[in-house]
Design an enzyme around this catalytic site. Structure first.
Site, PDB file in Angstrom:
ATOM      1  N   ALA A   1       0.823  -1.212   0.000  1.00 49.54           N
ATOM      2  CA  ALA A   1       0.000   0.000   0.000  1.00 49.54           C
ATOM      3  C   ALA A   1       0.858   1.262   0.000  1.00 49.54           C
ATOM      4  CB  ALA A   1      -0.931  -0.019   1.212  1.00 49.54           C
TER       5      ALA A   1
ATOM      6  N   ASP B   1      10.479  -6.508  -3.498  1.00 46.24           N
ATOM      7  CA  ASP B   1       9.388  -7.045  -2.691  1.00 46.24           C
ATOM      8  C   ASP B   1       9.246  -8.524  -3.023  1.00 46.24           C
ATOM      9  OD1 ASP B   1       6.844  -7.722  -1.487  1.00 46.24           O
ATOM     10  OD2 ASP B   1       6.405  -5.578  -1.430  1.00 46.24           O
TER      11      ASP B   1
ATOM     12  N   ARG C   1      -6.608  -1.657  -1.338  1.00 46.25           N
ATOM     13  CA  ARG C   1      -5.784  -0.590  -0.752  1.00 46.25           C
ATOM     14  C   ARG C   1      -4.484  -0.341  -1.518  1.00 46.25           C
ATOM     15  NH1 ARG C   1      -5.448  -5.226   2.049  1.00 46.25           N
ATOM     16  NH2 ARG C   1      -3.407  -6.078   2.587  1.00 46.25           N
TER      17      ARG C   1
ATOM     18  N   LYS D   1       4.534  -8.268  -6.684  1.00 50.40           N
ATOM     19  CA  LYS D   1       4.133  -6.883  -6.434  1.00 50.40           C
ATOM     20  C   LYS D   1       5.089  -5.885  -7.069  1.00 50.40           C
ATOM     21  CE  LYS D   1       1.516  -7.431  -2.143  1.00 50.40           C
ATOM     22  NZ  LYS D   1       1.400  -7.032  -0.717  1.00 50.40           N
TER      23      LYS D   1
ATOM     24  N   ASP E   1       6.556  -4.129   6.115  1.00 48.07           N
ATOM     25  CA  ASP E   1       5.539  -4.588   7.051  1.00 48.07           C
ATOM     26  C   ASP E   1       6.111  -5.518   8.118  1.00 48.07           C
ATOM     27  OD1 ASP E   1       6.121  -6.770   5.558  1.00 48.07           O
ATOM     28  OD2 ASP E   1       4.072  -7.221   4.935  1.00 48.07           O
ATOM     29  N   ASN E   2       7.437  -5.527   8.303  1.00 41.66           N
ATOM     30  CA  ASN E   2       8.006  -6.367   9.365  1.00 41.66           C
ATOM     31  C   ASN E   2       9.258  -5.719   9.932  1.00 41.66           C
ATOM     32  OD1 ASN E   2      10.614  -7.873   8.192  1.00 41.66           O
ATOM     33  ND2 ASN E   2       9.108  -7.682   6.546  1.00 41.66           N
TER      34      ASN E   2
ATOM     35  N   CYS F   1       0.842  -4.605  11.001  1.00 36.77           N
ATOM     36  CA  CYS F   1       1.832  -5.561  10.514  1.00 36.77           C
ATOM     37  C   CYS F   1       2.887  -5.830  11.583  1.00 36.77           C
ATOM     38  CB  CYS F   1       2.479  -5.030   9.236  1.00 36.77           C
ATOM     39  SG  CYS F   1       3.150  -3.367   9.379  1.00 36.77           S
TER      40      CYS F   1
END
Length: 431
Positions: free
Chosen positions: A162, A188, A199, A212, A274-275, A331
């Site tokens: 996003a 990614d 989103r 992605k 996200d991590n 996340c």
């Protein structure tokens, strides 16, 4: 001060029928004069009111800051893409509020980005139009900065979910990495799922299952595969982008993807992760190679951006400048809750998962069993293209089934034993 400048601008438009020309000093002086007249009128009206509260509300400021209003006026008619994105986000939030749950903004809402203006400003000749798609940016920052510096940056974007999609769009529309020596690398390891389409706006239904990074790059530059599937125009075919389907971390460093020769020529790194493991790794690499890092994160409708500059700010691991802000990205909560606040939020989320949601599902099932079963089947049919969505529906159904099995037990002793067994199983699954 900002409101006085806005009133001066609106008065200028009302009297001339146009917005001030960019970087036109004569127009700017007229707006400064209008702002001064407005402030003086408020001061007079405040004295006449005789009420301290009214007088305080009407006293916009003691005097007009000519340089502030002049800078405001020079660029009032300039349409800058990042500001348009921000305004669109605010407008979307206001539309959501109209549903009735939240209260829309009732009055003026001022947002100032005055600190983004260059000081001192570039020369007028450098800010003159070039008949370029970047003329709006050039009017503020000058052609040297926009066409030479921004266009030829070598940047590394980590993540294209996003936030990553937003960064790709912003880079493409502002000409970042679009020059002859520019280069944007997107990395990614994830592939697009159906749930991502709500989103992550660069992706379409035909992208489901694709990497992605590859799909985001294709949609931004408008390659043939993207044009064949969508009617959207290319954002910027000049964007120099390379997509890598790989996880960014120590493992890929040893595999030869992101080792020293990759990091050394970079001008900067932008995180859209996200991590925590990848965040800490990228932060360590930026410290090692002395590269600026733009860290960002989201939680619901909230977000934060944390610029980390070598030798000038704290690193991400040290806390960064956004560490004091409230909120924990989901996340982070699901993958690696490592701070006290994270653990508290994780516990709250787990409590809702174990006690609140199952009770709601049971109540719904008791009220209309056939309807509840039909809803599960409908969700499964909708989620057929996404393994993650199917897993969510399956987990919800299994949770309801386990509660029903316990409730159906007639013997109180057996019911207590089933609850104890359930608690035992959850404890070992979680800890």
């Amino acid at each position: 001060m900002l409101h006085a400048a806005l009133v001066g601008l609106l008065e200028f438009e009302a009297s001339t029928g146009r917005w001030p020309a960019p970087n036109d000093e004569a127009d700017a002086e007229k707006i400064v004069a209008n702002a001064k007249h407005f402030v003086e009128a408020c001061r007079v009206l405040g004295r006449a009111a005789g009420d301290d509260t009214v007088a305080l509300a009407l006293r916009m400021c003691d005097s007009v800051d000519d340089s502030f209003v002049r800078g405001f006026a020079r660029h009032a008619a300039v349409e800058v893409q990042p500001v348009a994105t921000f305004a669109g986000g605010v407008a979307a939030q206001e539309v959501v509020k109209c549903a009735g749950k939240y209260t829309p903004i009732n009055g003026f809402a001022h947002f100032s980005f005055h600190e983004a203006l260059p000081e001192p400003p570039p020369s007028l000749s450098d800010r003159a139009p070039r008949n370029s798609r970047y003329d709006e940016l050039i009017a503020i920052y000058g052609a040297t900065f926009v066409l030479d510096t921004l266009a030829n940056l070598k940047y590394f974007l980590v993540g294209s979910g996003a936030l990553g999609c937003e960064f790709v769009k912003n880079f493409a529309l502002c000409g970042v990495c679009c020059g002859p020596r520019g280069a944007l690398t997107i990395a990614d390891a994830d592939r697009i799922e159906l749930s991502n389409l709500t989103r992550q706006f660069l992706f379409r239904e035909h992208n489901v299952g694709q990497p992605k990074a590859v799909a985001a790059a294709a949609m931004a530059v408008g390659d043939d595969s993207a044009k064949a599937k969508t009617c959207a125009n290319a954002m910027n075919p000049d964007l120099k982008v390379e997509a890598i389907e790989a996880y960014v971390g120590p493992k890929t460093e040893t595999e030869g993807l992101f080792w020293d020769p990759f990091w050394e020529p970079l001008d900067g790194v932008c995180n859209a992760l996200d991590n925590m493991e990848a965040r800490f790794y990228v932060d360590a690499q930026c410290v090692k190679f002395e590269k600026p890092l733009l860290e960002s994160g989201t939680m619901g409708t909230s977000g934060n951006v944390d610029p980390i500059v070598p030798h000038a700010t704290r690193t991400y691991r040290q806390g960064g400048n956004a560490a004091d802000q409230a909120g924990v990205p989901m996340c982070t909560l699901r993958n690696f809750p490592h701070l006290t606040d994270h653990c508290i939020e994780w516990a709250r989320d787990k409590f809702a998962e174990l006690f609140v949601k199952p009770a709601r599902r049971l109540h719904k099932f008791a009220a209309d069993a056939a309807g509840a079963v039909s809803e599960v089947r409908s969700k499964l049919a909708t989620a057929r293209g996404s393994v993650a969505d199917v897993r969510v529906v399956r987990d919800d159904a299994e949770s309801l089934a386990s509660v029903l099995r316990i409730v159906a037990l007639a013997d109180p002793t057996a019911r207590r034993r089933a609850c104890a067994q359930r608690a035992f199983d959850v404890f070992h699954a979680v800890f």
